[in-house]
Scaffold this active site. Structure first.
Site, mmCIF file in Angstrom:
data_model
loop_
_atom_site.group_PDB
_atom_site.id
_atom_site.type_symbol
_atom_site.label_atom_id
_atom_site.label_comp_id
_atom_site.label_asym_id
_atom_site.label_seq_id
_atom_site.Cartn_x
_atom_site.Cartn_y
_atom_site.Cartn_z
ATOM 1 N N ALA A 117 45.081 13.415 31.693
ATOM 2 C CA ALA A 117 43.887 12.932 32.397
ATOM 3 C C ALA A 117 42.611 13.297 31.631
ATOM 4 C CB ALA A 117 43.841 13.532 33.803
ATOM 5 N N SER A 128 45.210 17.070 34.596
ATOM 6 C CA SER A 128 45.969 17.760 33.568
ATOM 7 C C SER A 128 45.572 17.210 32.201
ATOM 8 C CB SER A 128 47.448 17.604 33.836
ATOM 9 O OG SER A 128 48.148 18.445 32.969
ATOM 10 N N HIS A 188 35.433 31.129 4.221
ATOM 11 C CA HIS A 188 34.071 30.899 4.707
ATOM 12 C C HIS A 188 33.492 29.641 4.074
ATOM 13 C CE1 HIS A 188 30.386 32.125 6.587
ATOM 14 N NE2 HIS A 188 29.730 31.988 5.438
ATOM 15 N N CYS A 239 50.899 10.468 21.997
ATOM 16 C CA CYS A 239 50.181 11.245 20.973
ATOM 17 C C CYS A 239 49.367 10.383 19.992
ATOM 18 C CB CYS A 239 51.158 12.051 20.127
ATOM 19 S SG CYS A 239 52.637 12.620 20.957
HETATM 20 P P1 FAD Z 1 60.232 9.584 24.808
HETATM 21 O O1 FAD Z 1 59.438 9.657 23.562
HETATM 22 O O2 FAD Z 1 59.510 9.254 26.049
HETATM 23 O O3 FAD Z 1 61.383 8.520 24.547
HETATM 24 C C1 FAD Z 1 62.316 8.115 25.509
HETATM 25 C C2 FAD Z 1 62.768 6.692 25.206
HETATM 26 O O4 FAD Z 1 63.961 6.389 25.919
HETATM 27 C C3 FAD Z 1 61.741 5.654 25.638
HETATM 28 O O5 FAD Z 1 61.534 4.704 24.607
HETATM 29 C C4 FAD Z 1 62.399 5.005 26.845
HETATM 30 O O6 FAD Z 1 61.962 3.682 27.047
HETATM 31 C C5 FAD Z 1 63.846 5.084 26.456
HETATM 32 N N1 FAD Z 1 64.806 4.971 27.576
HETATM 33 C C6 FAD Z 1 64.706 5.541 28.798
HETATM 34 N N2 FAD Z 1 65.807 5.268 29.525
HETATM 35 C C7 FAD Z 1 66.619 4.536 28.729
HETATM 36 C C8 FAD Z 1 67.922 3.971 28.904
HETATM 37 N N3 FAD Z 1 68.609 4.163 30.021
HETATM 38 N N4 FAD Z 1 68.459 3.250 27.894
HETATM 39 C C9 FAD Z 1 67.776 3.067 26.743
HETATM 40 N N5 FAD Z 1 66.569 3.595 26.521
HETATM 41 C C10 FAD Z 1 65.985 4.328 27.489
HETATM 42 N N6 FAD Z 1 53.014 15.449 22.677
HETATM 43 C C11 FAD Z 1 52.539 16.102 21.601
HETATM 44 O O7 FAD Z 1 53.279 16.851 20.961
HETATM 45 N N7 FAD Z 1 51.236 15.946 21.185
HETATM 46 C C12 FAD Z 1 50.391 15.115 21.823
HETATM 47 O O8 FAD Z 1 49.228 14.991 21.425
HETATM 48 C C13 FAD Z 1 50.867 14.395 22.956
HETATM 49 N N8 FAD Z 1 50.066 13.529 23.589
HETATM 50 C C14 FAD Z 1 50.554 12.797 24.637
HETATM 51 C C15 FAD Z 1 49.713 11.882 25.246
HETATM 52 C C16 FAD Z 1 50.169 11.130 26.295
HETATM 53 C C17 FAD Z 1 49.248 10.127 26.947
HETATM 54 C C18 FAD Z 1 51.509 11.301 26.772
HETATM 55 C C19 FAD Z 1 52.015 10.484 27.919
HETATM 56 C C20 FAD Z 1 52.357 12.202 26.164
HETATM 57 C C21 FAD Z 1 51.889 12.965 25.091
HETATM 58 N N9 FAD Z 1 52.699 13.893 24.432
HETATM 59 C C22 FAD Z 1 52.218 14.594 23.363
HETATM 60 C C23 FAD Z 1 54.094 14.131 24.871
HETATM 61 C C24 FAD Z 1 55.109 13.407 23.968
HETATM 62 O O9 FAD Z 1 54.800 12.043 23.881
HETATM 63 C C25 FAD Z 1 56.506 13.604 24.551
HETATM 64 O O10 FAD Z 1 56.748 14.983 24.678
HETATM 65 C C26 FAD Z 1 57.590 13.010 23.659
HETATM 66 O O11 FAD Z 1 57.383 11.643 23.443
HETATM 67 C C27 FAD Z 1 58.952 13.225 24.318
HETATM 68 O O12 FAD Z 1 59.965 12.639 23.556
HETATM 69 P P2 FAD Z 1 61.341 12.219 24.219
HETATM 70 O O13 FAD Z 1 62.226 11.866 23.076
HETATM 71 O O14 FAD Z 1 61.799 13.236 25.173
HETATM 72 O O15 FAD Z 1 61.018 10.921 25.104
HETATM 73 P P1 NA7 Z 2 50.965 17.048 34.908
HETATM 74 O O1 NA7 Z 2 50.838 18.048 33.824
HETATM 75 O O2 NA7 Z 2 52.150 17.101 35.786
HETATM 76 O O3 NA7 Z 2 49.641 17.080 35.782
HETATM 77 C C1 NA7 Z 2 49.430 16.240 36.855
HETATM 78 C C2 NA7 Z 2 47.974 16.297 37.273
HETATM 79 O O4 NA7 Z 2 47.755 15.348 38.317
HETATM 80 C C3 NA7 Z 2 47.565 17.631 37.850
HETATM 81 O O5 NA7 Z 2 46.206 17.834 37.583
HETATM 82 C C4 NA7 Z 2 47.822 17.430 39.349
HETATM 83 O O6 NA7 Z 2 47.017 18.250 40.149
HETATM 84 C C5 NA7 Z 2 47.369 16.009 39.516
HETATM 85 N N1 NA7 Z 2 48.002 15.335 40.650
HETATM 86 C C6 NA7 Z 2 49.322 15.260 40.947
HETATM 87 N N2 NA7 Z 2 49.510 14.482 42.026
HETATM 88 C C7 NA7 Z 2 48.291 14.068 42.420
HETATM 89 C C8 NA7 Z 2 47.832 13.233 43.456
HETATM 90 N N3 NA7 Z 2 48.678 12.650 44.307
HETATM 91 N N4 NA7 Z 2 46.502 13.009 43.560
HETATM 92 C C9 NA7 Z 2 45.637 13.586 42.694
HETATM 93 N N5 NA7 Z 2 46.007 14.379 41.679
HETATM 94 C C10 NA7 Z 2 47.329 14.620 41.547
HETATM 95 O O7 NA7 Z 2 50.972 15.566 34.341
HETATM 96 P P2 NA7 Z 2 50.400 14.843 33.038
HETATM 97 O O8 NA7 Z 2 50.678 13.400 33.223
HETATM 98 O O9 NA7 Z 2 49.000 15.191 32.745
HETATM 99 O O10 NA7 Z 2 51.306 15.402 31.859
HETATM 100 C C11 NA7 Z 2 52.722 15.480 31.987
HETATM 101 C C12 NA7 Z 2 53.320 15.751 30.652
HETATM 102 O O11 NA7 Z 2 53.239 14.543 29.909
HETATM 103 C C13 NA7 Z 2 52.596 16.795 29.864
HETATM 104 O O12 NA7 Z 2 53.286 18.013 29.886
HETATM 105 C C14 NA7 Z 2 52.563 16.184 28.476
HETATM 106 O O13 NA7 Z 2 53.531 16.757 27.631
HETATM 107 C C15 NA7 Z 2 52.838 14.761 28.619
HETATM 108 P P3 NA7 Z 2 47.546 19.660 40.796
HETATM 109 O O14 NA7 Z 2 47.244 20.685 39.760
HETATM 110 O O15 NA7 Z 2 49.024 19.484 41.059
HETATM 111 O O16 NA7 Z 2 46.760 19.784 42.037
#
Ligand code: FAD
Ligand code: NA7
Length: 509
Positions: A203, A200, A485, A58
């Site tokens: 991406a 998604s 507004h 995020c």
């Molecule tokens: P995480 O924040 O992933 O934390 C899990 C932690 O556990 C990590 O540090 C990991 O290394 C650690 N861990 C794993 N296994 C172990 C182990 N065995 N021992 C010790 N530590 C371990 N959400 C939003 O609300 N708004 C957004 O704009 C948004 N943008 C996003 C953009 C991107 C590119 C991505 C990838 C995600 C985004 N999200 C967003 C989603 C959000 O980041 C996640 O929903 C959130 O971080 C989930 O929190 P969590 O506590 O479940 O896991």
């Molecule tokens: P998502 O929401 O699981 O989406 C994955 C995207 O990648 C989706 O568009 C898929 O297309 C596509 N996809 C999956 N496998 C492939 C392969 N092999 N080749 C090409 N495209 C593929 O994942 P995100 O990482 O965007 O987000 C996951 C969560 O992380 C999200 O909920 C946030 O909270 C943070 P499809 O529609 O299946 O054809």
């Protein structure tokens, strides 16, 4: 039998959910340990405590999105009188420096890592930078970076291990030559010509800000964009990115192979050849890129932490089914992205973690409400929503029993010299409200079901929409609100046109 455990609660994972649960439990006087350990990416990238949101999700995403929006504002600045000291348009003197942005973003992240560690210390949470694995129902093996091993015990556990990006299994060279969002925000070199694979929200957000920073960006779509979101709004976002931002889209294709033509040197990006296949024609094609970013989904980190040893049930994808965050093993709980069927968002993980800690250690028995969670996709034109999509509403209530009110509009800030604004044309923003339908057209009987908004500041605008949905407000309630507004949010106070009426839904004047 009385047990002497080391802790009242061990939280595995120090991301959004884990941090929130640990701090709350400690504030309630409990002895709490929180483990957080980041496995490096295939390129060796790693980061500090705080999990995905603050390090590779995020926060860096929003900062880079903002960087791209700033570029758009500067492009328009001359209509508002801004110019260089020599009287030239600012946009003609503009260049973006990737390393400056990355440095500031990384400094911000390091500051957050530091303050999280400090907060954990002041709040008496024992923080261990170690990887935890269950070896017995109440016992974990923990391994530090230097491979030192220890065992710790607890009465209760919260698993909050989050997810990591997946790589394709059927694309040669992917692991070696491509990156994921886990690498992007600290990338040493400017990404250059970029291919984003996946469609998604991760991406499209990455594609959007990279394009906004000036890079040539292509998105490879396997099926549809933004699966799970309202179709009309999703296509609207794509069309905007394609037509006004000039992001290229390759449809119905999947990656087959990546070859390195030239390695990265002196902070210059590599040159890569992508070979991909069209799913309709089976035709194989190649193109050259500097960066190939896979955003094809994320996998829960639940497979290597001994959950099978202690009998915690998971589904075939590794997500954990829970009832009020309790797994089938009563003293083991789970929160955040690893939960089956729950929204994967930071505030959801935080809310679940805090409420769970309170339920465990006080009389307060409030459960996390996973319904009507708002969200926003931070694409170049942002998309925020809450509640039913049009497709879900049709499926649940039937086409004849819902009403869809909508309006295309132009923000006031976009109106100066609109005919010469390639990225901000008239009527490209959109608002839609879905309601139940009343037989007699009485809007007091039209229950609000969903809000959708495509335009600037979508997150700020959509944030308050769970409130009317939770209060079971009606279209009449919405209509009775008086707008502020001139704002974009006021569009929701003036939505008289239903799709069913067939009337023109573009704003005049
Ligand atoms: P995480 O924040 O992933 O934390 C899990 C932690 O556990 C990590 O540090 C990991 O290394 C650690 N861990 C794993 N296994 C172990 C182990 N065995 N021992 C010790 N530590 C371990 N959400 C939003 O609300 N708004 C957004 O704009 C948004 N943008 C996003 C953009 C991107 C590119 C991505 C990838 C995600 C985004 N999200 C967003 C989603 C959000 O980041 C996640 O929903 C959130 O971080 C989930 O929190 P969590 O506590 O479940 O896991
Ligand atoms: P998502 O929401 O699981 O989406 C994955 C995207 O990648 C989706 O568009 C898929 O297309 C596509 N996809 C999956 N496998 C492939 C392969 N092999 N080749 C090409 N495209 C593929 O994942 P995100 O990482 O965007 O987000 C996951 C969560 O992380 C999200 O909920 C946030 O909270 C943070 P499809 O529609 O299946 O054809």
């Amino acid at each position: 039998m009385k047990h002497d455990y080391d802790y009242d609660l061990i939280v595995i994972g120090g991301g959004s959910g884990g941090l929130a649960a640990s701090k709350e439990a400690a504030s309630l006087g409990k002895k709490v340990c929180m483990l957080d350990f980041v496995q490096p990416t295939p390129h060796g990238v790693t980061w500090g405590v705080g999990g995905t949101c603050v390090n590779v999700g995020c926060i860096p995403k929003k900062l880079m999105h903002h960087a791209s929006l700033i570029g758009g504002e500067i492009e328009d600045a001359h209509y508002f009188g801004w110019q260089t000291k020599n009287g030239e348009p600012l946009k003609d003197n503009l260049k973006h420096d990737w390393s400056t942005l990355v440095n500031y973003v990384q400094n911000n992240i390091k500051g957050s890592n530091f303050s999280y560690r400090a907060l954990l210390a002041t709040q008496q949470v024992k923080y261990l930078n170690a990887y935890g694995t269950f070896v017995e129902p109440n016992k974990l093996r923990i391994v530090y970076k230097n491979k030192k091993e220890e065992f710790i015990t607890s009465k209760n556990f919260i698993v909050a291990t989050g997810e990591r990006p997946v790589y394709p299994i059927d694309c040669k060279g992917a692991l070696k030559y491509s990156i994921t969002s886990d690498d992007l925000f600290s990338l040493k070199y400017p990404p250059g010509r970029t291919l984003v694979v996946g469609a998604s929200y991760v991406a499209l957000e990455c594609a959007g800000f990279l394009r906004g920073l000036g890079y040539d960006v292509t998105v490879m779509v396997r099926s549809i964009v933004l699966r799970g979101f309202d179709r009309q709004c999703s296509e609207h976002v794509r069309n905007y990115m394609e037509n006004y931002e000039h992001v290229k889209f390759i449809d119905h294709c999947v990656m087959k192979q990546i070859d390195e033509l030239k390695p990265s040197e002196n902070n210059e990006p590599p040159l890569l050849r992508a070979t991909y296949r069209n799913l309709d024609t089976d035709e194989e094609m190649t193109d050259e890129f500097n960066t190939i970013l896979f955003a094809i989904g994320r996998k829960p980190c639940t497979d290597k932490i001994g959950l099978d040893v202690v009998g915690v049930e998971m589904d075939s994808n590794g997500y954990i089914p829970t009832i009020n965050e309790q797994t089938n093993v009563p003293h083991i709980y789970a929160i955040g992205d690893i939960l089956q069927g729950r929204p994967q968002l930071t505030p959801v993980a935080i809310e679940a973690g805090i409420l769970l800690a309170r339920r465990l250690f006080t009389d307060q028995q409030i459960n996390c409400d996973y319904i009507n969670v708002p969200t926003t996709v931070f694409t170049p034109i942002e998309y925020g929503c809450c509640g039913y999509t049009e497709e879900e509403a049709i499926e649940k209530f039937g086409m004849d029993n819902i009403e869809v009110y909508h309006q295309y509009f132009t923000p006031t800030e976009w109106k100066l010299n609109y005919y010469d604004r390639p990225r901000k044309p008239m009527n490209v923003c959109y608002a839609k409200v879905i309601t139940t339908r009343s037989n007699d057209g009485d809007s007091r009987k039209e229950l609000l079901l969903g809000f959708h908004y495509v335009g600037p500041n979508a997150g700020e605008i959509i944030q308050f929409t769970p409130f009317p949905l939770k209060m079971k407000a009606t279209k009449a309630d919405l209509d009775s609100m008086i707008g502020i507004h001139p704002t974009c949010a006021e569009i929701f106070t003036m939505l008289p046109i239903s799709k069913r009426s067939g009337k023109e839904a573009t704003q005049q004047g």
